[in-house]
Design a protein around this motif. Structure first.
Motif, mmCIF file in Angstrom:
data_model
loop_
_atom_site.group_PDB
_atom_site.id
_atom_site.type_symbol
_atom_site.label_atom_id
_atom_site.label_comp_id
_atom_site.label_asym_id
_atom_site.label_seq_id
_atom_site.Cartn_x
_atom_site.Cartn_y
_atom_site.Cartn_z
ATOM 1 N N VAL A 313 27.823 -19.837 -3.116
ATOM 2 C CA VAL A 313 27.570 -18.638 -3.935
ATOM 3 C C VAL A 313 27.980 -18.893 -5.376
ATOM 4 C CG1 VAL A 313 28.356 -16.264 -4.386
ATOM 5 C CG2 VAL A 313 27.789 -16.963 -2.060
ATOM 6 N N SER A 314 27.177 -18.359 -6.305
ATOM 7 C CA SER A 314 27.576 -18.280 -7.711
ATOM 8 C C SER A 314 27.236 -16.883 -8.206
ATOM 9 C CB SER A 314 26.844 -19.335 -8.558
ATOM 10 O OG SER A 314 25.461 -19.043 -8.625
ATOM 11 N N ALA A 346 33.797 -16.710 -6.919
ATOM 12 C CA ALA A 346 32.642 -17.349 -7.539
ATOM 13 C C ALA A 346 32.663 -17.161 -9.051
ATOM 14 C CB ALA A 346 31.348 -16.782 -6.947
ATOM 15 N N ALA A 347 33.061 -15.972 -9.497
ATOM 16 C CA ALA A 347 33.141 -15.701 -10.935
ATOM 17 C C ALA A 347 34.205 -16.576 -11.595
ATOM 18 C CB ALA A 347 33.441 -14.225 -11.167
ATOM 19 N N ALA A 348 35.334 -16.729 -10.915
ATOM 20 C CA ALA A 348 36.443 -17.502 -11.488
ATOM 21 C C ALA A 348 36.185 -19.001 -11.433
ATOM 22 C CB ALA A 348 37.729 -17.172 -10.742
ATOM 23 N N GLY A 349 35.362 -19.426 -10.492
ATOM 24 C CA GLY A 349 35.182 -20.859 -10.266
ATOM 25 C C GLY A 349 34.105 -21.525 -11.080
ATOM 26 N N LEU A 350 33.333 -20.749 -11.853
ATOM 27 C CA LEU A 350 32.236 -21.357 -12.610
ATOM 28 C C LEU A 350 32.719 -22.550 -13.428
ATOM 29 C CD1 LEU A 350 30.225 -18.273 -13.958
ATOM 30 C CD2 LEU A 350 29.502 -19.917 -12.239
ATOM 31 N N PRO A 351 31.924 -23.627 -13.477
ATOM 32 C CA PRO A 351 30.548 -23.745 -13.007
ATOM 33 C C PRO A 351 30.403 -24.148 -11.545
ATOM 34 C CG PRO A 351 31.145 -25.750 -14.107
ATOM 35 C CD PRO A 351 32.339 -24.839 -14.228
ATOM 36 N N ALA A 352 31.525 -24.325 -10.830
ATOM 37 C CA ALA A 352 31.437 -24.676 -9.416
ATOM 38 C C ALA A 352 30.907 -23.486 -8.615
ATOM 39 C CB ALA A 352 32.818 -25.079 -8.896
ATOM 40 N N TYR A 353 30.276 -23.786 -7.495
ATOM 41 C CA TYR A 353 29.862 -22.753 -6.560
ATOM 42 C C TYR A 353 30.924 -22.600 -5.478
ATOM 43 C CZ TYR A 353 25.227 -23.856 -8.551
ATOM 44 O OH TYR A 353 24.172 -24.091 -9.399
ATOM 45 N N VAL A 354 30.987 -21.432 -4.875
ATOM 46 C CA VAL A 354 31.963 -21.146 -3.824
ATOM 47 C C VAL A 354 31.277 -21.260 -2.467
ATOM 48 C CG1 VAL A 354 33.329 -19.305 -2.770
ATOM 49 C CG2 VAL A 354 33.471 -19.709 -5.235
ATOM 50 N N ARG A 355 31.882 -21.991 -1.569
ATOM 51 C CA ARG A 355 31.321 -22.158 -0.229
ATOM 52 C C ARG A 355 31.666 -20.941 0.624
ATOM 53 N NH1 ARG A 355 32.584 -25.267 4.688
ATOM 54 N NH2 ARG A 355 30.620 -26.086 5.547
ATOM 55 N N MET A 381 23.881 -15.349 -6.595
ATOM 56 C CA MET A 381 22.882 -16.339 -6.213
ATOM 57 C C MET A 381 23.457 -17.159 -5.075
ATOM 58 S SD MET A 381 20.049 -16.020 -7.804
ATOM 59 C CE MET A 381 19.307 -17.592 -7.325
ATOM 60 N N THR A 382 22.615 -17.507 -4.114
ATOM 61 C CA THR A 382 23.044 -18.383 -3.034
ATOM 62 C C THR A 382 22.433 -19.761 -3.236
ATOM 63 O OG1 THR A 382 21.226 -17.561 -1.652
ATOM 64 C CG2 THR A 382 23.379 -16.524 -1.372
ATOM 65 N N HIS A 383 23.135 -20.778 -2.753
ATOM 66 C CA HIS A 383 22.733 -22.158 -3.004
ATOM 67 C C HIS A 383 22.850 -22.985 -1.726
ATOM 68 C CE1 HIS A 383 22.967 -21.294 -7.341
ATOM 69 N NE2 HIS A 383 24.065 -20.635 -7.040
ATOM 70 N N SER A 384 22.042 -24.033 -1.662
ATOM 71 C CA SER A 384 22.040 -24.903 -0.481
ATOM 72 C C SER A 384 23.077 -26.009 -0.578
ATOM 73 C CB SER A 384 20.658 -25.536 -0.313
ATOM 74 O OG SER A 384 20.356 -26.392 -1.423
ATOM 75 N N ALA A 385 23.656 -26.224 -1.773
ATOM 76 C CA ALA A 385 24.591 -27.333 -1.995
ATOM 77 C C ALA A 385 25.503 -26.990 -3.162
ATOM 78 C CB ALA A 385 23.807 -28.614 -2.290
ATOM 79 N N PRO A 386 26.577 -27.758 -3.352
ATOM 80 C CA PRO A 386 27.456 -27.510 -4.501
ATOM 81 C C PRO A 386 26.705 -27.695 -5.814
ATOM 82 C CG PRO A 386 28.494 -28.978 -2.895
ATOM 83 C CD PRO A 386 27.067 -28.846 -2.484
ATOM 84 N N ALA A 387 27.299 -27.234 -6.896
ATOM 85 C CA ALA A 387 26.690 -27.374 -8.216
ATOM 86 C C ALA A 387 26.503 -28.838 -8.571
ATOM 87 C CB ALA A 387 27.563 -26.681 -9.260
#
Length: 474
Positions: A313-314, A346-355, A381-387
């Motif tokens: 998630v981001s 997710a907000a705090a972790g940018l630019p990383a995505y949260v699993r 936004m949902t993602h299939s893999a890390p940033a």
């Protein structure tokens, strides 16, 4: 040099966020599929123009392979020069005829993109697009095809007929464009009284005027403009061993799958497409971004929360307390503390995505499905893999594409998460140009102090800002 229309008047160069393989892979995952990892995928774009869309992806995913083909020689040459300037070994930009490639292309691709082509070419080319995808798509791969859609496209067709009548006999392209825009401007002015149908046409005329003139020339006034109904696009796809998957827009997720138990409609493809077409009629949709997979891939048609569990998630949301979040276009509130914590992380972790799996249990259906609803609403936004890139090395290196754009005096740059970012701050652009991978942070700080921008922002803070904006490659 060819006499292709796109050689005569170039199409504005840009990137298309919805074509990112991550969008396709994420949707395929929600359908119970196991799409190829995007980090090592093979990606093809048909009608890629100057290939900026794929070049941006090639920078972000150096282990993946990219091929862009287009019939027009001039934009292809520009793309080849940019790829050479960036020293990208993983992208090929070449002239290619889709009809011929459908017969001869012998490579396999995990993700195939055909953006802004399908409704602007003759039927023989539309068939060739599907044939090519049917021949070259990998077993669990996903193809993306965008097109002006029906029924909303009827408005554009009506305006096209009106404008073509108005500019009939004007051969000079610039005068033709100027006359077309003048007509649309006059017609687009509201009248009192205005019948509802006329009002819709006037509103659409104003929307077209907001486009760049080159887009009007190719999209609405081109030689071919044939908006398509989803059911007809699917019929051509089916004939080449392909099945409809879904739409890339989060809000349209229900087009390709049943999201709740209220609808007991059969879940075979024909029933799903019938439902999706009915939705298009209700929404009067005029632009579609449809995805297709091999028929034998057998995508699930009911959402299983287990498929959500393995995603990332981001978010652009900013926590403001007690489950409340602000976004650029409004805010929202989350009543569940655990779901709220995922968004805050997710907000705090940018630019990383949260699993998601790190925060919510695999059997917590209610919370997993709540995340899907937030995705549909545009809150996350949902993602299939890390940033693609989330941290800086000891010698930080900014995206070479972003640096090339700044070097070319551009204020808008492409980020590593496939979006456009306006760097209107002179200091930000100056600091970006120092990040070529040859300087460690102490060196950066010393050199930055020698510039006139040092009193604006410190080197360490500037680096953090660029990292957060997905501009640091390593």
């Amino acid at each position: 040099m060819s006499t292709n229309a796109y050689d005569v008047i170039g199409y504005p160069t840009t990137i298309i966020a919805s074509t990112h393989p991550d969008r396709m892979a994420t949707t395929a995952t929600l359908h119970g599929m196991s799409p190829p990892p995007i980090a090592t995928a093979r990606v093809l774009e048909l009608g890629g123009g100057d290939a900026l869309n794929l070049i941006a992806l090639a920078v972000a995913y150096p282990e993946a392979q990219f091929v862009s083909i287009d019939l027009a020689a001039a934009p292809v040459e520009r793309g080849q020069l940019l790829a050479k300037r960036l020293a990208l070994p993983n992208v090929e930009v070449r002239v290619g005829d889709i009809v011929a490639e459908a017969e001869t292309l012998d490579q396999t691709f995990d993700y195939i993109i055909a953006h802004g082509v399908y409704a602007w070419v003759p039927a023989v080319v539309r068939t060739a697009i599907m044939k090519l995808i049917g021949r070259t798509l990998s077993p669990n791969g996903v193809a993306y095809i965008s097109y002006n859609a029906l029924p909303g496209g009827y408005l554009r067709l009506a305006l096209r007929d009106m404008v073509l009548h108005h500019v009939e006999g004007i051969d000079d392209l610039q005068k033709r464009l100027s006359s077309a825009r003048s007509y649309l401007s006059r017609f687009g002015q509201p009248r009192d009284p205005d019948l509802p149908g006329i009002g819709s046409l006037r509103e659409e005329a104003r929307a077209i005027l907001r486009k760049q003139p080159e887009v009007l020339h190719h999209d609405e006034l081109g030689e071919v403009f044939e908006p398509q109904a989803l059911k007809d696009v699917v019929a051509v796809a089916n004939a080449h061993g392909l099945s409809y998957l879904n739409e890339t827009q989060p809000a349209m997720l229900g087009s390709g799958m049943l999201l709740d138990d209220e609808d007991e409609t059969a879940t075979d493809e024909s029933a799903i497409v019938r439902r999706a077409q009915a939705l298009d009629y209700e929404l009067q949709r005029f632009f579609a971004q449809s995805m297709f997979v091999r028929t034998e891939a057998g995508p699930a048609r009911r959402l299983d929360s287990a498929a959500v569990h393995g995603l990332w998630v981001s978010t652009e949301a900013i926590p403001i307390g007690q489950g409340r979040f602000e976004m650029p276009k409004g805010g929202f509130t989350v009543g569940d503390d655990q779901v709220s914590a995922v968004i805050a992380a997710a907000a705090a972790g940018l630019p990383a995505y949260v699993r998601i799996a790190d925060h919510i249990a695999a059997d917590d259906d209610e919370r997993l499905l709540a995340l899907v609803e937030l995705y549909k609403a545009g809150a996350i936004m949902t993602h299939s893999a890390p940033a693609a890139a989330a941290t800086a090395s000891a010698e930080p290196c900014a995206s070479p594409l972003a640096r090339a754009m700044v070097r070319g005096s551009q204020e808008v740059v492409v980020t590593l998460d496939h979006s456009m970012l306006k760097l209107d701050d002179v200091a930000a652009r100056a600091f970006l140009m120092l990040l070529d991978g040859t300087r460690d942070l102490p060196t950066l700080e010393r050199e930055w102090l020698q510039t006139s921008h040092a009193d604006t922002i410190g080197a360490e803070e500037a680096l953090k800002t660029l990292i957060r904006n997905h501009l640091i490659q390593r």
